[in-house]
Scaffold this motif. Structure first.
Motif, PDB file in Angstrom:
ATOM      1  N   THR A  22     -76.307  10.772  43.406  1.00 62.47           N
ATOM      2  CA  THR A  22     -75.060  10.724  44.165  1.00 62.47           C
ATOM      3  C   THR A  22     -73.942  11.374  43.352  1.00 62.47           C
ATOM      4  O   THR A  22     -73.937  11.359  42.124  1.00 62.47           O
ATOM      5  N   ASN A  23     -73.004  11.937  44.036  1.00 65.75           N
ATOM      6  CA  ASN A  23     -71.876  12.616  43.405  1.00 65.75           C
ATOM      7  C   ASN A  23     -70.974  11.608  42.681  1.00 65.75           C
ATOM      8  O   ASN A  23     -70.410  11.925  41.637  1.00 65.75           O
ATOM      9  N   PHE A  24     -70.835  10.429  43.219  1.00 67.43           N
ATOM     10  CA  PHE A  24     -69.968   9.420  42.613  1.00 67.43           C
ATOM     11  C   PHE A  24     -70.461   9.048  41.216  1.00 67.43           C
ATOM     12  O   PHE A  24     -69.669   8.985  40.269  1.00 67.43           O
ATOM     13  N   ASN A  25     -71.757   8.803  41.072  1.00 63.03           N
ATOM     14  CA  ASN A  25     -72.301   8.431  39.765  1.00 63.03           C
ATOM     15  C   ASN A  25     -72.109   9.542  38.737  1.00 63.03           C
ATOM     16  O   ASN A  25     -71.768   9.283  37.581  1.00 63.03           O
ATOM     17  N   GLN A  26     -72.320  10.764  39.150  1.00 59.45           N
ATOM     18  CA  GLN A  26     -72.129  11.886  38.230  1.00 59.45           C
ATOM     19  C   GLN A  26     -70.668  12.011  37.822  1.00 59.45           C
ATOM     20  O   GLN A  26     -70.355  12.270  36.651  1.00 59.45           O
ATOM     21  N   THR A  27     -69.762  11.810  38.757  1.00 68.13           N
ATOM     22  CA  THR A  27     -68.334  11.890  38.460  1.00 68.13           C
ATOM     23  C   THR A  27     -67.914  10.796  37.503  1.00 68.13           C
ATOM     24  O   THR A  27     -67.165  11.036  36.550  1.00 68.13           O
ATOM     25  N   VAL A  28     -68.393   9.596  37.726  1.00 67.17           N
ATOM     26  CA  VAL A  28     -68.062   8.483  36.837  1.00 67.17           C
ATOM     27  C   VAL A  28     -68.627   8.723  35.441  1.00 67.17           C
ATOM     28  O   VAL A  28     -67.947   8.478  34.440  1.00 67.17           O
ATOM     29  N   ASP A  29     -69.838   9.232  35.357  1.00 69.43           N
ATOM     30  CA  ASP A  29     -70.436   9.538  34.052  1.00 69.43           C
ATOM     31  C   ASP A  29     -69.613  10.577  33.294  1.00 69.43           C
ATOM     32  O   ASP A  29     -69.349  10.430  32.098  1.00 69.43           O
ATOM     33  N   ARG A  30     -69.193  11.637  33.993  1.00 70.61           N
ATOM     34  CA  ARG A  30     -68.371  12.667  33.347  1.00 70.61           C
ATOM     35  C   ARG A  30     -67.033  12.088  32.881  1.00 70.61           C
ATOM     36  O   ARG A  30     -66.546  12.413  31.800  1.00 70.61           O
ATOM     37  N   PHE A  31     -66.443  11.225  33.699  1.00 69.44           N
ATOM     38  CA  PHE A  31     -65.169  10.602  33.347  1.00 69.44           C
ATOM     39  C   PHE A  31     -65.313   9.737  32.094  1.00 69.44           C
ATOM     40  O   PHE A  31     -64.469   9.781  31.191  1.00 69.44           O
ATOM     41  N   VAL A  32     -66.380   8.962  32.018  1.00 68.30           N
ATOM     42  CA  VAL A  32     -66.615   8.101  30.848  1.00 68.30           C
ATOM     43  C   VAL A  32     -66.786   8.942  29.595  1.00 68.30           C
ATOM     44  O   VAL A  32     -66.211   8.637  28.542  1.00 68.30           O
ATOM     45  N   VAL A  33     -67.522  10.024  29.686  1.00 65.42           N
ATOM     46  CA  VAL A  33     -67.723  10.899  28.524  1.00 65.42           C
ATOM     47  C   VAL A  33     -66.398  11.515  28.095  1.00 65.42           C
ATOM     48  O   VAL A  33     -66.071  11.573  26.900  1.00 65.42           O
ATOM     49  N   LYS A  34     -65.590  11.966  29.056  1.00 70.89           N
ATOM     50  CA  LYS A  34     -64.289  12.551  28.721  1.00 70.89           C
ATOM     51  C   LYS A  34     -63.376  11.517  28.061  1.00 70.89           C
ATOM     52  O   LYS A  34     -62.660  11.841  27.101  1.00 70.89           O
ATOM     53  N   MET A  35     -63.388  10.290  28.550  1.00 75.60           N
ATOM     54  CA  MET A  35     -62.552   9.239  27.951  1.00 75.60           C
ATOM     55  C   MET A  35     -63.020   8.925  26.533  1.00 75.60           C
ATOM     56  O   MET A  35     -62.201   8.737  25.628  1.00 75.60           O
ATOM     57  N   GLN A  36     -64.327   8.888  26.322  1.00 74.79           N
ATOM     58  CA  GLN A  36     -64.837   8.636  24.972  1.00 74.79           C
ATOM     59  C   GLN A  36     -64.423   9.751  24.027  1.00 74.79           C
ATOM     60  O   GLN A  36     -63.981   9.493  22.901  1.00 74.79           O
ATOM     61  N   ASN A  37     -64.564  10.988  24.477  1.00 76.29           N
ATOM     62  CA  ASN A  37     -64.152  12.120  23.642  1.00 76.29           C
ATOM     63  C   ASN A  37     -62.659  12.078  23.350  1.00 76.29           C
ATOM     64  O   ASN A  37     -62.222  12.375  22.242  1.00 76.29           O
ATOM     65  N   PHE A  38     -61.854  11.712  24.329  1.00 77.46           N
ATOM     66  CA  PHE A  38     -60.419  11.629  24.143  1.00 77.46           C
ATOM     67  C   PHE A  38     -60.061  10.605  23.060  1.00 77.46           C
ATOM     68  O   PHE A  38     -59.264  10.890  22.162  1.00 77.46           O
TER      69      PHE A  38
END
Length: 88
Positions: free
Chosen positions: A66-82
């Motif tokens: 699903t697109n939602f799960n992929q979007t949430v995963d990308r968001f979590v990775v970006k927040m961790q990197n930030f």
């Protein structure tokens, strides 16, 4: 030293009654749960010998396409990197 307890027979009888009531209660609870074993779902797991099978951290598989799960995963990775970049 001698300690004199007044009305010791009455107190001994009262103590015996309390012990008897507690013993009866301890004996009745398993019997009542056995009666309700089939009728009440909360008691059905009490009587089983549970054997854990496999990984205790196992989770259910969900749809990962699903697109939602992929979007949430990308968001979590970006927040961790930030936050990692901010600490450095």
């Amino acid at each position: 030293m001698i300690i004199v307890v007044g009305k010791w027979k009455k107190k001994l009888i009262r103590l015996g009654a309390v012990v008897l009531i507690l013993a009866l209660f301890a004996a009745v609870v398993p019997m009542v749960s056995g009666i309700f074993y089939e009728k009440v779902p909360v008691f059905s797991g009490w009587m089983k010998d549970e054997q854990p099978s496999g990984n205790p951290m196992r989770v259910e598989k969900t749809q990962e396409d699903t697109n939602f799960n992929q979007t949430v995963d990308r968001f979590v990775v970006k927040m961790q990197n930030f936050y990692h970049e901010e600490k450095e």
